[in-house]
Design a protein around this motif. Structure first.
Motif, short mmCIF file in Angstrom:
data_model
loop_
_atom_site.label_atom_id
_atom_site.label_comp_id
_atom_site.label_asym_id
_atom_site.label_seq_id
_atom_site.Cartn_x
_atom_site.Cartn_y
_atom_site.Cartn_z
N SER A 90 130.06 -40.94 42.96
CA SER A 90 130.04 -39.41 42.23
C SER A 90 129.04 -38.95 43.76
O SER A 90 128.19 -39.57 43.61
CB SER A 90 129.38 -39.15 41.24
OG SER A 90 128.24 -40.32 41.16
N PRO A 91 129.47 -37.90 43.71
CA PRO A 91 128.82 -37.14 45.14
C PRO A 91 127.20 -36.91 44.47
O PRO A 91 127.26 -36.14 43.13
CB PRO A 91 129.71 -35.43 45.80
CG PRO A 91 130.43 -36.12 44.96
CD PRO A 91 130.51 -37.22 43.64
N GLY A 92 126.52 -36.97 44.88
CA GLY A 92 124.73 -36.37 45.03
C GLY A 92 124.66 -36.69 43.31
O GLY A 92 122.80 -37.04 42.80
N PRO A 101 116.84 -35.41 45.84
CA PRO A 101 115.61 -34.65 46.23
C PRO A 101 116.38 -33.40 46.10
O PRO A 101 116.80 -33.49 47.71
CB PRO A 101 114.69 -35.28 47.10
CG PRO A 101 114.68 -37.27 46.70
CD PRO A 101 116.25 -37.30 46.33
N THR A 102 115.52 -32.22 46.40
CA THR A 102 115.88 -31.14 46.78
C THR A 102 114.99 -30.65 48.30
O THR A 102 115.40 -29.76 48.81
CB THR A 102 115.90 -29.93 45.87
OG1 THR A 102 114.25 -30.09 45.60
CG2 THR A 102 116.25 -30.44 44.63
N ARG A 143 109.32 -41.20 43.69
CA ARG A 143 108.52 -40.69 44.84
C ARG A 143 108.95 -41.10 46.05
O ARG A 143 110.21 -41.82 46.19
CB ARG A 143 107.74 -41.68 44.72
CG ARG A 143 106.66 -41.72 42.81
CD ARG A 143 105.75 -42.46 42.75
NE ARG A 143 104.30 -41.98 43.41
CZ ARG A 143 103.48 -43.41 43.36
NH1 ARG A 143 103.51 -43.78 43.21
NH2 ARG A 143 102.49 -42.79 44.51
N ASN A 144 108.78 -40.22 46.83
CA ASN A 144 108.64 -40.18 48.36
C ASN A 144 108.66 -41.70 48.55
O ASN A 144 107.13 -41.81 48.50
CB ASN A 144 108.27 -39.53 49.28
CG ASN A 144 109.15 -38.22 49.24
OD1 ASN A 144 110.17 -38.18 49.20
ND2 ASN A 144 108.89 -36.79 48.82
N GLY A 204 117.40 -37.93 57.98
CA GLY A 204 116.86 -37.38 58.73
C GLY A 204 117.27 -35.37 58.60
O GLY A 204 116.81 -34.72 59.46
N ARG A 205 118.04 -35.48 58.24
CA ARG A 205 118.85 -34.50 57.56
C ARG A 205 119.18 -33.82 56.05
O ARG A 205 119.64 -32.65 55.69
CB ARG A 205 120.35 -33.83 58.67
CG ARG A 205 120.00 -33.34 60.26
CD ARG A 205 121.47 -33.08 61.17
NE ARG A 205 122.10 -33.69 60.16
CZ ARG A 205 123.81 -33.08 60.39
NH1 ARG A 205 123.97 -32.06 60.57
NH2 ARG A 205 124.57 -33.20 60.11
N PHE A 206 119.79 -35.24 55.61
CA PHE A 206 119.41 -34.96 54.14
C PHE A 206 119.31 -36.16 53.73
O PHE A 206 119.66 -37.56 54.53
CB PHE A 206 120.94 -34.08 53.86
CG PHE A 206 122.01 -34.47 54.51
CD1 PHE A 206 122.96 -35.60 54.53
CD2 PHE A 206 122.87 -34.52 55.87
CE1 PHE A 206 123.84 -36.50 54.82
CE2 PHE A 206 123.83 -34.97 56.44
CZ PHE A 206 124.41 -36.19 56.16
N TRP A 207 119.50 -36.10 52.60
CA TRP A 207 119.03 -37.49 51.35
C TRP A 207 120.99 -37.81 51.35
O TRP A 207 122.09 -37.65 51.42
CB TRP A 207 119.12 -37.24 49.94
CG TRP A 207 117.55 -37.10 50.24
CD1 TRP A 207 117.09 -35.63 50.41
CD2 TRP A 207 116.32 -37.88 50.49
NE1 TRP A 207 115.48 -35.88 50.30
CE2 TRP A 207 115.35 -37.13 50.35
CE3 TRP A 207 116.03 -39.25 50.40
CZ2 TRP A 207 114.02 -37.18 50.62
CZ3 TRP A 207 114.90 -39.98 50.80
CH2 TRP A 207 113.58 -39.27 50.74
N THR A 208 120.95 -39.31 51.24
CA THR A 208 122.87 -40.02 51.16
C THR A 208 121.92 -41.24 49.93
O THR A 208 120.93 -42.06 50.08
CB THR A 208 123.06 -41.10 51.79
OG1 THR A 208 121.99 -41.65 53.23
CG2 THR A 208 123.15 -39.88 53.89
#
Length: 123
Positions: free
Chosen positions: A29-31, A43-44, A73-74, A104-108
């Motif tokens: 499921s995406p996301g 995370p947003t 948490r990060n 580097g650009r988004f969360w996966t």
């Protein structure tokens, strides 16, 4: 289902072939991860813009109890193969961690065997 209290059957279905020895498939499921209320979303916002200094590494596998303190948490992770990255863990199992990796650009969606982690630090 609260992902911090997941039975071994659901755990193996959640983590699937990305983790040696576990049957089933990684969530498609995406996301989000199925099973948590509304699916756990990535995370947003991006992680911090700095790379933390690595703590003293250990030759042993990372203790799941220790990394569980970094849930939601990060977290910066250093691997045995020399790779390092920002991570946002949402589930810790006996020998693996599931969550989101910053590319580097988004969360996966990403999972890792705790035996591959040399050290980590969370914020």
């Amino acid at each position: 289902m609260d992902v911090s209290y997941i039975d071994s059957y659901s755990y193996s279905r959640l983590l699937g072939p990305q983790f040696p020895g576990l049957p089933g498939g990684f969530p498609g499921s995406p996301g989000g991860f199925p099973g948590s209320p509304g699916g756990q979303q990535a995370p947003t916002s991006p992680p911090p813009a700095f790379i933390p200094q690595q703590q003293t590494a250990t030759p042993f596998a990372v203790d799941p109890g220790a990394i569980s303190l970094c849930l939601f948490r990060n977290t910066y992770i250093w691997l045995r193969n020399g790779a390092s990255f920002w991570y946002f863990p949402i589930f810790v199992g006996p020998r693996s961690v599931a969550g989101f990796r910053w590319n580097g650009r988004f969360w996966t969606i990403f999972g890792i065997d705790t035996r591959q982690i040399v050290s980590f630090t969370c914020f």
